[in-house]
Design a protein around this motif. Structure first.
Motif, PDB file in Angstrom:
ATOM      1  N   ASP A  90       0.826  -1.214   0.000  1.00 23.92           N
ATOM      2  CA  ASP A  90       0.000   0.000   0.000  1.00 23.92           C
ATOM      3  C   ASP A  90       0.858   1.261   0.000  1.00 23.92           C
ATOM      4  O   ASP A  90       0.416   2.323  -0.433  1.00 23.92           O
ATOM      5  CB  ASP A  90      -0.895   0.038   1.248  1.00 23.92           C
ATOM      6  N   LEU A  91       2.075   1.135   0.523  1.00 25.84           N
ATOM      7  CA  LEU A  91       2.965   2.289   0.663  1.00 25.84           C
ATOM      8  C   LEU A  91       4.401   1.850   0.439  1.00 25.84           C
ATOM      9  O   LEU A  91       4.837   0.829   0.990  1.00 25.84           O
ATOM     10  CB  LEU A  91       2.832   2.896   2.061  1.00 25.84           C
ATOM     11  N   VAL A  92       5.117   2.619  -0.369  1.00 27.94           N
ATOM     12  CA  VAL A  92       6.566   2.429  -0.523  1.00 27.94           C
ATOM     13  C   VAL A  92       7.256   3.724  -0.115  1.00 27.94           C
ATOM     14  O   VAL A  92       6.915   4.802  -0.594  1.00 27.94           O
ATOM     15  CB  VAL A  92       6.949   2.062  -1.969  1.00 27.94           C
ATOM     16  N   LEU A  93       8.219   3.592   0.793  1.00 26.25           N
ATOM     17  CA  LEU A  93       9.019   4.724   1.245  1.00 26.25           C
ATOM     18  C   LEU A  93      10.451   4.555   0.756  1.00 26.25           C
ATOM     19  O   LEU A  93      11.035   3.473   0.874  1.00 26.25           O
ATOM     20  CB  LEU A  93       9.020   4.794   2.777  1.00 26.25           C
ATOM     21  N   GLU A  94      11.010   5.628   0.204  1.00 26.53           N
ATOM     22  CA  GLU A  94      12.430   5.664  -0.123  1.00 26.53           C
ATOM     23  C   GLU A  94      12.995   6.964   0.429  1.00 26.53           C
ATOM     24  O   GLU A  94      12.803   8.033  -0.152  1.00 26.53           O
ATOM     25  CB  GLU A  94      12.659   5.561  -1.631  1.00 26.53           C
ATOM     26  N   ARG A  95      13.638   6.854   1.563  1.00 21.49           N
ATOM     27  CA  ARG A  95      14.174   8.042   2.231  1.00 21.49           C
ATOM     28  C   ARG A  95      15.690   8.073   2.111  1.00 21.49           C
ATOM     29  O   ARG A  95      16.373   7.125   2.486  1.00 21.49           O
ATOM     30  CB  ARG A  95      13.765   8.049   3.712  1.00 21.49           C
ATOM     31  N   ALA A  96      16.197   9.154   1.572  1.00 19.42           N
ATOM     32  CA  ALA A  96      17.638   9.414   1.504  1.00 19.42           C
ATOM     33  C   ALA A  96      18.402   8.340   0.737  1.00 19.42           C
ATOM     34  O   ALA A  96      19.511   7.961   1.124  1.00 19.42           O
ATOM     35  CB  ALA A  96      18.215   9.575   2.913  1.00 19.42           C
ATOM     36  N   PHE A 130       0.625   4.388  -2.448  1.00 20.94           N
ATOM     37  CA  PHE A 130       1.367   5.648  -2.283  1.00 20.94           C
ATOM     38  C   PHE A 130       2.873   5.422  -2.345  1.00 20.94           C
ATOM     39  O   PHE A 130       3.389   4.467  -1.756  1.00 20.94           O
ATOM     40  CB  PHE A 130       1.011   6.298  -0.942  1.00 20.94           C
ATOM     41  N   TYR A 131       3.540   6.332  -3.015  1.00 25.51           N
ATOM     42  CA  TYR A 131       4.991   6.325  -3.123  1.00 25.51           C
ATOM     43  C   TYR A 131       5.513   7.604  -2.472  1.00 25.51           C
ATOM     44  O   TYR A 131       5.158   8.714  -2.882  1.00 25.51           O
ATOM     45  CB  TYR A 131       5.376   6.284  -4.599  1.00 25.51           C
ATOM     46  N   ILE A 132       6.332   7.447  -1.430  1.00 28.75           N
ATOM     47  CA  ILE A 132       6.914   8.581  -0.723  1.00 28.75           C
ATOM     48  C   ILE A 132       8.427   8.562  -0.941  1.00 28.75           C
ATOM     49  O   ILE A 132       9.098   7.588  -0.618  1.00 28.75           O
ATOM     50  CB  ILE A 132       6.614   8.526   0.795  1.00 28.75           C
ATOM     51  N   ILE A 133       8.937   9.653  -1.500  1.00 31.51           N
ATOM     52  CA  ILE A 133      10.377   9.812  -1.720  1.00 31.51           C
ATOM     53  C   ILE A 133      10.826  11.009  -0.894  1.00 31.51           C
ATOM     54  O   ILE A 133      10.193  12.067  -0.919  1.00 31.51           O
ATOM     55  CB  ILE A 133      10.692  10.089  -3.199  1.00 31.51           C
ATOM     56  N   GLN A 134      11.910  10.843  -0.173  1.00 27.94           N
ATOM     57  CA  GLN A 134      12.463  11.949   0.602  1.00 27.94           C
ATOM     58  C   GLN A 134      13.949  12.064   0.306  1.00 27.94           C
ATOM     59  O   GLN A 134      14.698  11.093   0.421  1.00 27.94           O
ATOM     60  CB  GLN A 134      12.255  11.737   2.097  1.00 27.94           C
ATOM     61  N   ASP A 135      14.360  13.239  -0.111  1.00 27.02           N
ATOM     62  CA  ASP A 135      15.781  13.470  -0.370  1.00 27.02           C
ATOM     63  C   ASP A 135      16.038  14.968  -0.386  1.00 27.02           C
ATOM     64  O   ASP A 135      15.108  15.760  -0.257  1.00 27.02           O
ATOM     65  CB  ASP A 135      16.221  12.828  -1.690  1.00 27.02           C
ATOM     66  N   ARG A 136      17.293  15.339  -0.553  1.00 22.41           N
ATOM     67  CA  ARG A 136      17.645  16.743  -0.643  1.00 22.41           C
ATOM     68  C   ARG A 136      17.874  17.122  -2.097  1.00 22.41           C
ATOM     69  O   ARG A 136      18.540  16.395  -2.835  1.00 22.41           O
ATOM     70  CB  ARG A 136      18.922  17.043   0.166  1.00 22.41           C
ATOM     71  N   THR A 137      17.331  18.241  -2.495  1.00 20.60           N
ATOM     72  CA  THR A 137      17.657  18.813  -3.789  1.00 20.60           C
ATOM     73  C   THR A 137      18.944  19.628  -3.635  1.00 20.60           C
ATOM     74  O   THR A 137      19.392  19.889  -2.500  1.00 20.60           O
ATOM     75  CB  THR A 137      16.528  19.737  -4.279  1.00 20.60           C
ATOM     76  N   PRO A 138      19.553  20.065  -4.737  1.00 25.13           N
ATOM     77  CA  PRO A 138      20.729  20.939  -4.599  1.00 25.13           C
ATOM     78  C   PRO A 138      20.452  22.167  -3.739  1.00 25.13           C
ATOM     79  O   PRO A 138      21.305  22.578  -2.941  1.00 25.13           O
ATOM     80  CB  PRO A 138      21.033  21.321  -6.054  1.00 25.13           C
ATOM     81  N   ASP A 139      19.263  22.751  -3.885  1.00 20.59           N
ATOM     82  CA  ASP A 139      18.927  23.931  -3.076  1.00 20.59           C
ATOM     83  C   ASP A 139      18.862  23.603  -1.589  1.00 20.59           C
ATOM     84  O   ASP A 139      19.255  24.420  -0.750  1.00 20.59           O
ATOM     85  CB  ASP A 139      17.579  24.512  -3.529  1.00 20.59           C
ATOM     86  N   ASP A 140      18.372  22.421  -1.251  1.00 23.80           N
ATOM     87  CA  ASP A 140      18.304  22.017   0.157  1.00 23.80           C
ATOM     88  C   ASP A 140      19.696  21.893   0.756  1.00 23.80           C
ATOM     89  O   ASP A 140      19.923  22.234   1.921  1.00 23.80           O
ATOM     90  CB  ASP A 140      17.593  20.663   0.294  1.00 23.80           C
TER      91      ASP A 140
END
Length: 258
Positions: A102-108, A132-142
């Protein structure tokens, strides 16, 4: 240089903290957690966020990582969570059945990957329709925000500008993430920024010790020992002695629906 995720010394580097409550609140805003029965954490590391998903009330959580050493640390870290299983796999090939989460998380993890499309296709494959697909990461601006008493990471690039190009090259822009999600077939894409508390230290010395051990910070493995000492000295001089240190990083989080 870089971190060796398969080295025994890395086993517990991603097990030493807990997920910030603000992170749990943000994820709960994105998805109706009560409707999630099973979740997959790809690139689970030491299981910090696998445990957080379980704590949020999800019945079954599976963590996948490509390092057997780090999985050993995760098994120790998650041993009290009976609804949490851990297995070897990677973002391109989880080895799991199609249409089952139901949910896939990909953090960092996406900043460690060269083929974003392949990664997103694998997430799409294992998700149920409507999942739901949740992606968490930093962009260059972050990444390139200035350093402060809370944003310790910012000091790194102020002291070592040579790392800026390397950091920017390994980070995906928001536009690239959006375009790739759409190409794979995801819909209802949303994006938010989050200042997530990485860790709260009761005093400055705890932070300095954490930095000296390069704990949970792959970018610090790009520094030699003398450069690391220079960073620690700078942080030491920038912070007062008697205050609690609340270290935060700014992240971008994307949500998409299959």
């Amino acid at each position: 240089m870089g971190i060796d995720f398969h080295n025994e010394k890395s086993r517990f580097t991603y097990t030493t903290r807990t997920a910030d409550s603000a992170w749990k609140e943000k994820i709960a805003e994105f998805v109706s957690v009560e409707q999630i029965t099973n979740a997959l954490d790809i690139g689970c590391g030491g299981g910090i966020y696998s445990k957080a998903l379980s704590d949020m009330g999800i019945d079954s959580v599976t963590g996948v990582d490509f390092s057997e050493e780090i999985l050993e640390g995760a098994r120790e870290n998650c041993k009290d969570y009976k609804n949490l299983s851990l297995r070897y796999g990677n973002a391109y090939d989880t080895g799991l059945n199609s249409h089952c989460f139901d949910l896939v998380l990909e953090r960092a993890i996406i900043h460690h990957l060269e083929d974003l499309h392949h990664c997103f296709k694998e997430a799409y494959r294992v998700l149920k329709n409507g999942g739901f697909y949740i992606i968490q990461d930093r962009t260059p601006d972050d990444c390139l925000l200035e350093g402060s008493v809370n944003h310790i990471r910012g000091y790194l690039f102020e002291l070592f500008p040579k790392l800026i190009d390397k950091e920017v090259r390994r980070r995906y822009t928001s536009q690239t993430v959006w375009e790739t999600l759409k190409k794979v077939g995801f819909r209802e894409i949303e994006e938010v920024k989050l200042w997530e508390t990485r860790r709260e230290y009761s005093n400055k010395e705890q932070l300095l010790e954490d930095l000296s051990e390069r704990t949970g910070r792959s970018i610090l493995h790009e520094l030699n020992d003398n450069e690391l000492k220079k960073l620690i000295t700078h942080v030491d001089e920038s912070l007062s002695n008697d205050n609690t240190v609340i270290e935060k990083d700014r992240w971008t989080i994307w949500k998409a629906v299959k």
